[in-house]
Design an enzyme around this catalytic site. Structure first.
Site, short mmCIF file in Angstrom:
data_model
loop_
_atom_site.label_atom_id
_atom_site.label_comp_id
_atom_site.label_asym_id
_atom_site.label_seq_id
_atom_site.Cartn_x
_atom_site.Cartn_y
_atom_site.Cartn_z
N GLU A 255 2.14 8.40 -2.65
CA GLU A 255 0.46 8.93 -2.68
C GLU A 255 0.20 9.72 -0.89
OE1 GLU A 255 -2.01 7.62 -5.25
OE2 GLU A 255 -2.91 7.76 -3.42
N TYR B 24 -5.48 4.52 1.84
CA TYR B 24 -4.14 4.01 1.85
C TYR B 24 -3.21 5.28 2.06
CZ TYR B 24 -0.10 2.62 -1.11
OH TYR B 24 1.32 2.06 -1.00
N SER C 154 5.23 6.12 0.26
CA SER C 154 4.37 6.10 -1.11
C SER C 154 4.29 7.58 -0.77
CB SER C 154 3.45 5.60 -0.60
OG SER C 154 2.73 6.11 -2.06
P1 NAP Z 1 1.91 -5.30 -3.67
O1 NAP Z 1 2.77 -5.90 -5.28
O2 NAP Z 1 0.39 -5.36 -3.89
O3 NAP Z 1 3.18 -6.37 -2.74
C1 NAP Z 1 2.44 -6.67 -1.80
C2 NAP Z 1 2.85 -7.59 -0.60
O4 NAP Z 1 1.90 -7.13 0.58
C3 NAP Z 1 2.33 -9.20 -1.43
O5 NAP Z 1 3.42 -10.10 -0.63
C4 NAP Z 1 1.19 -9.35 -0.69
O6 NAP Z 1 0.71 -10.12 -0.18
C5 NAP Z 1 1.90 -8.91 0.89
N1 NAP Z 1 0.59 -8.14 1.77
C6 NAP Z 1 -0.89 -7.43 2.07
N2 NAP Z 1 -1.24 -7.98 2.85
C7 NAP Z 1 -1.06 -8.50 4.20
C8 NAP Z 1 -0.61 -9.11 5.69
N3 NAP Z 1 -1.58 -8.59 6.05
N4 NAP Z 1 0.60 -9.13 5.74
C9 NAP Z 1 1.70 -9.42 5.15
N5 NAP Z 1 1.44 -9.48 3.46
C10 NAP Z 1 0.98 -9.12 3.48
O7 NAP Z 1 3.09 -4.26 -3.98
P2 NAP Z 1 4.21 -3.24 -4.52
O8 NAP Z 1 4.07 -2.89 -5.42
O9 NAP Z 1 5.30 -4.96 -4.29
O10 NAP Z 1 4.43 -2.85 -3.57
C11 NAP Z 1 5.45 -2.85 -2.20
C12 NAP Z 1 5.53 -2.12 -0.87
O11 NAP Z 1 5.84 -0.76 -1.47
C13 NAP Z 1 3.64 -2.07 -0.64
O12 NAP Z 1 3.81 -1.32 0.63
C14 NAP Z 1 3.21 -0.15 -1.71
O13 NAP Z 1 2.19 0.45 -1.32
C15 NAP Z 1 4.69 0.63 -0.99
N6 NAP Z 1 4.62 0.95 -2.60
C16 NAP Z 1 4.54 0.73 -3.96
C17 NAP Z 1 5.01 1.32 -5.24
C18 NAP Z 1 4.88 1.00 -6.74
O14 NAP Z 1 4.36 1.95 -7.36
N7 NAP Z 1 4.52 -0.35 -6.95
C19 NAP Z 1 4.54 2.95 -4.54
C20 NAP Z 1 5.48 3.79 -3.68
C21 NAP Z 1 5.29 2.47 -2.15
P3 NAP Z 1 0.48 -11.74 -1.20
O15 NAP Z 1 0.80 -11.52 -2.43
O16 NAP Z 1 -0.44 -12.88 -0.49
O17 NAP Z 1 -1.04 -10.90 -1.58
N1 GDD Z 2 -5.87 1.15 -11.12
C1 GDD Z 2 -6.80 1.93 -12.29
N2 GDD Z 2 -7.66 1.14 -12.95
N3 GDD Z 2 -6.10 3.18 -12.45
C2 GDD Z 2 -6.34 3.66 -13.54
C3 GDD Z 2 -7.87 3.45 -13.67
C4 GDD Z 2 -7.73 2.16 -13.55
O1 GDD Z 2 -8.57 1.67 -14.28
N4 GDD Z 2 -8.46 4.01 -14.56
C5 GDD Z 2 -7.30 5.57 -14.65
N5 GDD Z 2 -6.09 4.97 -13.67
C6 GDD Z 2 -5.87 6.51 -12.53
C7 GDD Z 2 -5.86 6.22 -10.86
O2 GDD Z 2 -7.09 7.14 -11.32
C8 GDD Z 2 -4.62 6.91 -10.67
O3 GDD Z 2 -4.89 8.50 -10.85
C9 GDD Z 2 -3.54 6.55 -11.80
O4 GDD Z 2 -4.33 5.95 -12.59
C10 GDD Z 2 -2.49 5.24 -11.54
O5 GDD Z 2 -3.33 4.34 -10.13
P1 GDD Z 2 -3.21 2.93 -10.28
O6 GDD Z 2 -1.96 2.87 -11.53
O7 GDD Z 2 -3.77 2.44 -9.35
O8 GDD Z 2 -1.93 2.85 -8.80
P2 GDD Z 2 -1.72 4.72 -7.34
O9 GDD Z 2 -1.11 5.82 -8.29
O10 GDD Z 2 -3.32 4.70 -7.56
O11 GDD Z 2 -0.79 3.43 -6.54
C11 GDD Z 2 0.31 2.85 -6.72
O12 GDD Z 2 1.44 3.89 -6.22
C12 GDD Z 2 1.47 4.56 -5.28
C13 GDD Z 2 2.75 5.27 -5.37
O13 GDD Z 2 2.40 6.59 -5.54
C14 GDD Z 2 0.19 1.72 -6.47
O14 GDD Z 2 1.27 1.12 -6.63
C15 GDD Z 2 0.23 2.04 -4.28
O15 GDD Z 2 0.97 1.33 -3.85
C16 GDD Z 2 1.83 3.66 -4.31
O16 GDD Z 2 2.00 3.98 -3.16
#
Ligand code: NAP
Ligand code: GDD
Length: 345
Positions: free
Chosen positions: A132, A153, A130
């Site tokens: 992050e 995280y 990520s």
């Molecule tokens: P998501 O929608 O939150 O999906 C997470 C998945 O992980 C869900 O299927 C969840 O199952 C499963 N999970 C949670 N705890 C688990 C456990 N203990 N054992 C097995 N499975 C578990 O996340 P996403 O946005 O699809 O992201 C996919 C991956 O990419 C994650 O690893 C996330 O950290 C990473 N990532 C995401 C982003 C982004 O912007 N979306 C960016 C960078 C990296 P349930 O449905 O049962 O909760």
């Molecule tokens: N969730 C959330 N809720 N975020 C908020 C809010 C709110 O009400 N208001 C402002 N934010 C700001 C957060 O402080 C952060 O700076 C930004 O919006 C994005 O927050 P999220 O959408 O929760 O995503 P994230 O950037 O913290 O994390 C996501 O992206 C990562 C990759 O950079 C997640 O998908 C992570 O799993 C992923 O790794």
């Protein structure tokens, strides 16, 4: 037939990746967690009766906190490709449940890698790293930018990333990490900021919600479209050599800009509805993420297809349509039908 195993198959990315692999002719196996309520909405449309001879999509109960379940599934299936997408993926929540987050994200990845090694399964491995992990490092960030994680995280993701590199170097595994910047879609979890905003726009437009409470409006993110990003995951595992790649659009925007555009898409003025609530501030914030995805573009030939404005518009439109369908009763009826059929029991 190439066989893939996906952890996190019920999540946003897992659902799009399963669709992509099925469209490419793969046999796809997804892990799901036991929960007391239905958690397969994103993949229900892929369901096929496992008794049918031509079924190519299967779900298995397992958990990243349970190493023996991972080893058993790997041993039985012997997949060609493993995509590790499972995670407690909410940054703010990771401050509330740091130990659990580290267990799933850091130790879970280690358990999976170790299960692959111990079972001797010869597969290619993808780790969902990520942006992050870059935390407070200045943008643009690329594969050589030093990590400075700002949350439990992100710290856990740094461990998972480094242990993937370590297994590649120690055991010659074809293990790759995608360092993905934020990617969104109509299937995005409802508590991430983009989806929280687009759902609120739909509700406010219909008179069901009055205000939207947000945290830090100044944070900037490089927001892309999730289906583009699962394509990058697949491309990484098709390379002869494993490696790590930054995936993002190269553009960044603030939460404020996202909110403004989203409300505008419904002919609303965001300033009338958005209230800043410190409850949503994080103990440590990541101010600015913007990718330099040159390596992925040059080596993988990857390109994002959906840019910021269109992403916002697509998400608002989807939430408006979903809400309208629910208000008509259609969605509830479908949901009840799915429950009644007892699918994925
Ligand atoms: P998501 O929608 O939150 O999906 C997470 C998945 O992980 C869900 O299927 C969840 O199952 C499963 N999970 C949670 N705890 C688990 C456990 N203990 N054992 C097995 N499975 C578990 O996340 P996403 O946005 O699809 O992201 C996919 C991956 O990419 C994650 O690893 C996330 O950290 C990473 N990532 C995401 C982003 C982004 O912007 N979306 C960016 C960078 C990296 P349930 O449905 O049962 O909760
Ligand atoms: N969730 C959330 N809720 N975020 C908020 C809010 C709110 O009400 N208001 C402002 N934010 C700001 C957060 O402080 C952060 O700076 C930004 O919006 C994005 O927050 P999220 O959408 O929760 O995503 P994230 O950037 O913290 O994390 C996501 O992206 C990562 C990759 O950079 C997640 O998908 C992570 O799993 C992923 O790794």
């Amino acid at each position: 037939m190439t066989k893939a195993l996906i952890t996190g198959c019920t999540g946003q990315d897992g659902s799009y990746l399963a669709e992509l692999l099925l469209s490419l002719g793969y046999e796809v196996h997804g892990l799901k967690r036991r929960s007391s309520s239905v958690n397969t909405e994103r993949i229900d449309h892929l369901y096929a009766d496992p008794h049918e001879a031509n079924t190519r999509f299967f779900l298995h109960y397992a958990d990243l906190t349970d190493g023996s379940s991972l080893a058993a599934i790997l041993y039985d299936l012997r997949p060609d490709e493993v995509y590790n997408l499972g995670a407690q993926s909410h940054v703010k929540v990771s401050f509330e449940v740091p130990e659990f987050t580290a267990d799933v994200v850091a130790c879970g990845s280690l358990r999976l890698l170790e299960a692959i090694r111990r079972t001797g399964v010869r597969c290619r491995y993808y780790q969902a790293s990520s942006s992050e992990m870059f935390g407070s490092a200045s943008p643009p960030q690329n594969e050589t930018t030093p990590f400075h994680p700002r949350s439990p995280y992100a710290c856990a993701k740094v461990f998972a990333h480094q242990i993937t590199v370590n297994y590649r170097e120690s055991y010659g595994m074809h293990a790759s990490s995608g360092i993905l910047f934020n990617h969104e879609s109509p299937r995005r979890g409802e508590t991430f900021v983009t989806r929280k905003i687009t759902r609120a726009v739909a509700q406010i437009r219909s008179g069901l919600q009055k205000k939207l409470y947000l945290g830090n409006l100044e944070a900037r993110r490089d927001w892309g479209y999730a289906p583009d990003y699962v394509q990058a995951m697949w491309l990484m595992l098709q390379q002869e050599m494993p490696g790590d790649y930054v995936i993002g659009t190269g553009d960044s925007h603030s939460v404020r800009e996202f909110a403004q555009l989203a409300f505008e898409a419904a002919d609303l003025d965001w300033r009338e509805f958005v209230i800043v609530d410190p409850r949503y501030f994080r103990p440590a914030e990541v101010d600015h993420l913007r990718a330099d995805p040159s390596r992925a573009m040059n080596v993988l030939g990857w390109q994002p297809t959906v840019r910021f404005r269109d992403l916002v518009r697509v998400m608002v439109q989807s939430d408006v349509e979903q809400l309208e369908a629910r208000l008509r009763g259609g969605e509830d009826a479908l949901h009840q039908l799915a429950l009644g059929e007892g699918r994925f029991a």
